[in-house]
Design a protein around this motif. Structure first.
Motif, short mmCIF file in Angstrom:
data_model
loop_
_atom_site.label_atom_id
_atom_site.label_comp_id
_atom_site.label_asym_id
_atom_site.label_seq_id
_atom_site.Cartn_x
_atom_site.Cartn_y
_atom_site.Cartn_z
N ALA A 159 -3.30 -9.15 -3.42
CA ALA A 159 -2.41 -8.45 -4.34
C ALA A 159 -0.99 -8.38 -3.78
O ALA A 159 -0.01 -8.54 -4.52
N LEU A 160 -0.88 -8.14 -2.48
CA LEU A 160 0.44 -8.11 -1.85
C LEU A 160 1.12 -9.47 -1.96
O LEU A 160 2.31 -9.57 -2.30
N LYS A 161 0.37 -10.52 -1.70
CA LYS A 161 0.93 -11.87 -1.78
C LYS A 161 1.41 -12.17 -3.20
O LYS A 161 2.49 -12.75 -3.41
N ARG A 162 0.61 -11.78 -4.19
CA ARG A 162 0.98 -12.01 -5.58
C ARG A 162 2.26 -11.25 -5.95
O ARG A 162 3.04 -11.70 -6.80
N ALA A 163 2.49 -10.12 -5.29
CA ALA A 163 3.68 -9.32 -5.56
C ALA A 163 4.87 -9.73 -4.69
O ALA A 163 5.92 -9.08 -4.75
N GLY A 164 4.69 -10.78 -3.89
CA GLY A 164 5.79 -11.25 -3.06
C GLY A 164 5.93 -10.51 -1.75
O GLY A 164 6.98 -10.60 -1.09
N LEU A 165 4.89 -9.79 -1.33
CA LEU A 165 4.93 -9.05 -0.08
C LEU A 165 3.97 -9.67 0.94
O LEU A 165 2.98 -10.32 0.56
N ALA A 166 4.25 -9.44 2.21
CA ALA A 166 3.34 -9.83 3.28
C ALA A 166 2.54 -8.61 3.71
O ALA A 166 2.93 -7.47 3.44
N PHE A 167 1.45 -8.85 4.40
CA PHE A 167 0.64 -7.74 4.87
C PHE A 167 1.43 -6.86 5.83
O PHE A 167 1.22 -5.65 5.91
N THR A 168 2.36 -7.46 6.54
CA THR A 168 3.19 -6.71 7.48
C THR A 168 4.19 -5.80 6.78
O THR A 168 4.85 -4.98 7.44
N ASP A 169 4.30 -5.92 5.47
CA ASP A 169 5.23 -5.06 4.72
C ASP A 169 4.66 -3.67 4.47
O ASP A 169 5.38 -2.78 4.00
N ILE A 170 3.37 -3.49 4.73
CA ILE A 170 2.75 -2.17 4.55
C ILE A 170 2.28 -1.63 5.89
O ILE A 170 2.33 -2.33 6.92
N LYS A 171 1.82 -0.40 5.88
CA LYS A 171 1.24 0.22 7.06
C LYS A 171 -0.25 0.41 6.80
O LYS A 171 -0.65 1.41 6.19
N PRO A 172 -1.09 -0.54 7.21
CA PRO A 172 -2.52 -0.40 6.93
C PRO A 172 -3.16 0.68 7.79
O PRO A 172 -2.87 0.81 8.98
N ALA A 173 -3.99 1.49 7.16
CA ALA A 173 -4.78 2.49 7.87
C ALA A 173 -6.24 2.05 7.74
O ALA A 173 -6.83 2.14 6.66
N TYR A 174 -6.81 1.54 8.83
CA TYR A 174 -8.16 0.99 8.78
C TYR A 174 -9.17 2.13 8.91
O TYR A 174 -9.32 2.74 9.97
N LEU A 175 -9.85 2.40 7.81
CA LEU A 175 -10.77 3.53 7.74
C LEU A 175 -12.08 3.10 7.09
O LEU A 175 -12.08 2.31 6.15
N GLN A 176 -13.20 3.64 7.59
CA GLN A 176 -14.45 3.47 6.89
C GLN A 176 -14.36 4.24 5.57
O GLN A 176 -13.57 5.17 5.42
N ALA A 177 -15.19 3.83 4.63
CA ALA A 177 -15.09 4.40 3.29
C ALA A 177 -15.17 5.94 3.26
O ALA A 177 -14.34 6.58 2.59
N PRO A 178 -16.12 6.57 3.93
CA PRO A 178 -16.15 8.05 3.89
C PRO A 178 -14.88 8.67 4.47
O PRO A 178 -14.39 9.68 3.95
N GLU A 179 -14.35 8.07 5.53
CA GLU A 179 -13.11 8.58 6.13
C GLU A 179 -11.94 8.39 5.16
O GLU A 179 -11.07 9.26 5.04
N GLY A 180 -11.92 7.25 4.48
CA GLY A 180 -10.87 6.98 3.51
C GLY A 180 -10.91 7.96 2.36
O GLY A 180 -9.86 8.41 1.87
N LEU A 181 -12.12 8.31 1.91
CA LEU A 181 -12.26 9.27 0.81
C LEU A 181 -11.65 10.60 1.20
O LEU A 181 -10.92 11.23 0.42
N ALA A 182 -11.94 11.04 2.43
CA ALA A 182 -11.39 12.32 2.90
C ALA A 182 -9.87 12.24 3.04
O ALA A 182 -9.15 13.16 2.63
N ALA A 183 -9.38 11.15 3.62
CA ALA A 183 -7.94 11.01 3.84
C ALA A 183 -7.18 10.93 2.52
O ALA A 183 -6.11 11.53 2.36
N PHE A 184 -7.74 10.22 1.54
CA PHE A 184 -7.09 10.13 0.24
C PHE A 184 -7.06 11.49 -0.44
O PHE A 184 -6.05 11.89 -1.03
#
Length: 329
Positions: A159-184
């Motif tokens: 999706a980032l590539k399609r929008a003209g962005l690189a992965f380095t343009d965001i700040k990825p937070a690598y989380l397991q799904a349950p952790e991501g649910l809580a963080a969101f």
């Protein structure tokens, strides 16, 4: 699904135990299992493994494998790549299309034996409804939660590539799904890329906006894999599991209310509406794996290689495939 960094080496015993397999994992790692059945089929599953969960809850495989002298043992994981690479079980949890790219890159001895036909609306990039983020392009500089090595990892990169962005343009937070649910839910993430049932859970907890689902990026097929040696030595067992998965998938669609009633308490007492949403978005149509239909796997591999998420180029169609007898020439 996993947020573990893909690696080609086997994990430590502590890692396997923490992942949820327990003593049954120790046998393939060189230690005797405690109280193991003489001929045990070790199966892993995840919270998103609907059909395997149904087979476990109904005791279907206990009944069908008994005439062959086998009994199933079940092992729940939230992170799957390490146990898949380590060969910690015989038949692995169904995984999103991106996961086999990492296991192939690690030279894990795995055979594809079934595919669940794609459900692209079952994974999505979401933000709170009141967020100023209104497009993928608006994610530049933002913190985005995602599970490393998951199908959603690919969706985000594509999706980032399609929008003209690189992965380095965001700040990825690598989380397991349950952790991501809580963080969101706590507002710690600007956006989250997630799959069902966690997607449906998030949507039930607060109003969200879907920036994009997998449509146009990936079919979101889910694949079932098994250890090469187990498949070679026990094709009849694999055939029984394959047939049971197909029948379970048909049952969910034919008896939606019964399926909701069975799954809701297992999935943490989710509301019937959430479970019904999950089951509506997934096809649960289990089919044989056909090499000529693995083209999307190559696209995923190429995207991950470009993003330096895997260490080398891959021919994603050069994998081992088991097929039911009726499909063999």
């Amino acid at each position: 699904m996993t947020d573990d960094t893909p690696r080609g080496t086997a994990p430590s015993r502590r890692t396997i135990l923490r992942a949820g397999l327990g003593a049954a994992a120790l046998a393939p790692l060189g230690m005797p299992a405690l109280h193991a059945a003489e001929r045990t089929v070790r199966l892993s599953y995840q919270r998103s493994s609907t059909l395997l969960t149904i087979l476990k809850a109904k005791g279907t495989l206990d009944e069908r494998l008994k005439p062959l002298g086998f009994a199933p043992s079940w092992h729940l994981f939230t992170s799957v790549i390490e146990p898949m690479n380590a060969g910690a079980v015989d038949l692995h949890a169904d995984v999103a299309d991106a996961v086999p790219i990492f296991t192939q890159a690690a030279d894990a001895p795995l055979t594809f034996y079934a595919r669940e036909v794609g459900s692209p609306s079952a994974e999505a990039i979401i933000v709170p409804e009141d967020s100023p983020i209104r497009s993928i392009a608006d994610l530049k500089g933002r913190t985005v939660g995602v599970s490393r090595g998951s199908g959603c990892h690919f969706i985000l990169a594509a999706a980032l590539k399609r929008a003209g962005l690189a992965f380095t343009d965001i700040k990825p937070a690598y989380l397991q799904a349950p952790e991501g649910l809580a963080a969101f839910g706590q507002g710690s993430l600007d956006a989250w890329v997630i799959w069902d049932p966690f997607l449906a859970i998030a949507q039930s907890k607060r109003p969200v906006q879907v920036l994009a689902d997998a449509t146009g990026l990936s079919s979101y097929h889910r694949y079932y894999l098994a250890n090469d040696r187990f498949v070679a030595e026990n094709p009849g067992v694999v055939g029984i599991v394959y047939d049971a998965l197909r029948q379970a998938g048909r049952w969910v669609k034919a008896e939606p209310d019964a399926a909701v009633a069975l799954l809701a308490p297992i999935w943490g007492d989710l509301s019937p509406e959430v479970v019904a949403t999950v089951n509506r978005r997934r096809t649960y149509a289990v089919t044989p794996v056909v090499r000529s239909e693995l083209g999307e796997q190559q696209a995923i591999a190429d995207t991950f290689r470009e993003a330096r998420l895997i260490p080398r180029d891959l021919n994603a169609t050069a994998v081992k495939i088991w097929q039911p007898a009726a499909e063999r020439g």
